[in-house]
Design an enzyme around this catalytic site. Structure first.
Site, mmCIF file in Angstrom:
data_model
loop_
_atom_site.group_PDB
_atom_site.id
_atom_site.type_symbol
_atom_site.label_atom_id
_atom_site.label_comp_id
_atom_site.label_asym_id
_atom_site.label_seq_id
_atom_site.Cartn_x
_atom_site.Cartn_y
_atom_site.Cartn_z
ATOM 1 N N ARG A 78 0.750 -1.372 0.054
ATOM 2 C CA ARG A 78 -0.138 0.026 0.064
ATOM 3 C C ARG A 78 0.869 1.330 -0.201
ATOM 4 N NH1 ARG A 78 -2.740 -3.877 1.768
ATOM 5 N NH2 ARG A 78 -0.900 -4.670 2.560
ATOM 6 N N THR A 79 1.854 1.424 0.826
ATOM 7 C CA THR A 79 2.419 2.793 1.261
ATOM 8 C C THR A 79 3.197 2.975 -0.106
ATOM 9 O OG1 THR A 79 2.436 2.015 3.372
ATOM 10 C CG2 THR A 79 3.815 3.856 2.794
ATOM 11 N N LYS A 106 25.217 -5.457 -0.761
ATOM 12 C CA LYS A 106 26.422 -5.593 -0.951
ATOM 13 C C LYS A 106 27.360 -5.279 0.312
ATOM 14 C CE LYS A 106 26.534 -5.318 -5.751
ATOM 15 N NZ LYS A 106 26.502 -4.078 -6.766
ATOM 16 N N ARG A 128 11.331 3.816 4.069
ATOM 17 C CA ARG A 128 10.765 2.847 5.089
ATOM 18 C C ARG A 128 11.788 1.914 5.464
ATOM 19 N NH1 ARG A 128 5.402 -1.459 4.590
ATOM 20 N NH2 ARG A 128 4.682 0.796 5.215
ATOM 21 N N HIS A 156 4.539 5.414 11.738
ATOM 22 C CA HIS A 156 4.053 5.400 10.507
ATOM 23 C C HIS A 156 2.974 6.565 10.283
ATOM 24 C CE1 HIS A 156 2.944 3.901 6.768
ATOM 25 N NE2 HIS A 156 2.393 2.782 7.047
HETATM 26 N N1 CP Z 1 -0.480 -0.173 5.746
HETATM 27 C C1 CP Z 1 0.606 -0.359 5.361
HETATM 28 O O1 CP Z 1 1.853 0.159 5.744
HETATM 29 O O2 CP Z 1 0.892 -1.499 4.296
HETATM 30 P P1 CP Z 1 2.095 -1.605 3.497
HETATM 31 O O3 CP Z 1 3.090 -2.481 4.495
HETATM 32 O O4 CP Z 1 1.689 -2.619 2.633
HETATM 33 O O5 CP Z 1 2.551 -0.422 2.778
#
Ligand code: CP
Length: 330
Positions: A78-79, A106, A128, A156
């Site tokens: 999603r993100t 590496k 992320r 998040h």
């Molecule tokens: N909600 C969320 O962060 O989903 P993803 O891990 O798929 O990005």
């Protein structure tokens, strides 16, 4: 910094307006750094951005000439895709880098990877990472704006913003709502960002899960904790279910997934304890039959896919405002 902020319908027809304002932060590292005015500005801006997404031509020139690097060291559906769609809708140039296909394999460090990308002069880095604090570290060494797309068990922020946006769309407000957040609280960055945001905006937040998965001292956030899901969801306006994060668990926190569902899973019977117009949320990815029954996830009160759709508008707002956008004549 002010960019060409005109977000025109199809390039020349003016759309809706929101008050001109700017964020008090240079980077989006966490909800902890945002005041209520920042949160309101982001949510209001996302309303205008959502309107852009409803047009025949879903593209505006707001970030033309800007480069955004999406640097993902952890899996994401999603993100990552949502940020990429948001960037493309704002006409930014985007680069997607996954750790598995980069020189991280590496032995290159996060900082070295970021500094090498910085040498190509991007304007923003969306990160992320599995380590809490990775985004703060990057923001100290990079000139680019840094956006936290999830760091370890810490925060998040864009998830909490899109959750708040979705709640506000349905309920018209955040203040005074009873919000029940249920599941693996201990390992959840989504929980932390939501607690910070929802309490800052005046919601009445309850959290629930196995006692082994309730963070010690969680009440310090100004929320109420109970292991009885029925108590948490009773009379709730919003129920937000969280996934069991087995990838972050060391040791056993409950006997089995089957027993977890029996005691803590959101069934239709438990959902009926909430208000008649309750909305049921989940940040995804969802484990059906573990934290939520399929008929509830797919049922009439579920707004789970709306959350995903709203993620694009909210991330457009984040990118736009961090790039210095001022919502005039939008
Ligand atoms: N909600 C969320 O962060 O989903 P993803 O891990 O798929 O990005």
């Amino acid at each position: 910094m002010t960019i060409d902020a005109s977000v025109h319908r199809g390039g020349d027809e003016p759309g809706r307006s929101v008050p001109a304002a700017s964020l008090h932060v240079k980077n989006l590292l966490g909800i902890a750094d945002l005041g209520a005015d920042d949160i309101t500005l982001l949510l209001d801006t996302a309303v205008a951005m959502k309107e852009v997404g409803s047009r025949a031509i879903k593209k505006v020139p707001a970030l033309r000439g800007k480069t955004v690097v999406n640097l993902f060291f952890e899996p994401s559906t999603r993100t990552r895709t949502s940020f990429e769609v948001a960037e493309k809708r704002l006409s930014a140039d985007t680069l997607n880098i996954a750790a598995s296909t980069s020189s991280v394999t590496k032995g290159e460090t996060l900082v070295d990877t970021a500094l090498n990308l910085e040498a190509m002069a991007p304007d923003m880095i969306v990160l992320r990472h599995a380590s809490s604090g990775a985004c703060h570290l990057l923001s100290r060494v990079c000139r680019s704006r840094v956006i936290n797309a999830g760091d370890g068990m810490h925060e998040h922020p864009t998830q909490a913003l899109l959750d708040a946006f979705t709640i506000r769309e349905h309920k018209g407000r955040l203040a005074g709502l009873k919000v029940a957040i249920v599941g693996d609280l201990l390992h959840s960055r989504v929980l932390r960002s939501n607690l910070l945001l929802l309490t800052r905006m005046g919601a009445d937040v309850w959290v629930s899960g196995p006692t082994t998965l309730i963070p010690p001292g969680v009440e310090r956030f100004g929320v109420r904790a109970t292991w009885r899901i029925e108590e948490a969801v009773e009379g709730a306006d919003v129920i937000m279910m969280l996934r069991i994060q087995r990838e972050r668990m060391q040791g056993h926190f409950f006997p089995s997934l089957r027993e977890y569902f029996t005691v803590f899973g959101l069934t239709a019977a438990r959902a009926r304890l909430a208000k008649p117009d309750v909305i049921i949320m989940h940040p995804g990815p969802m484990n059906r039959g573990v934290e939520i029954a399929s008929d509830v996830a797919d049922g009439p009160y579920s707004v789970i896919l709306e959350q995903v759709a709203n993620g694009v508008a909210v991330r457009m707002a984040v990118l736009y405002l961090l790039a210095g956008g001022v919502m005039e004549g939008v």
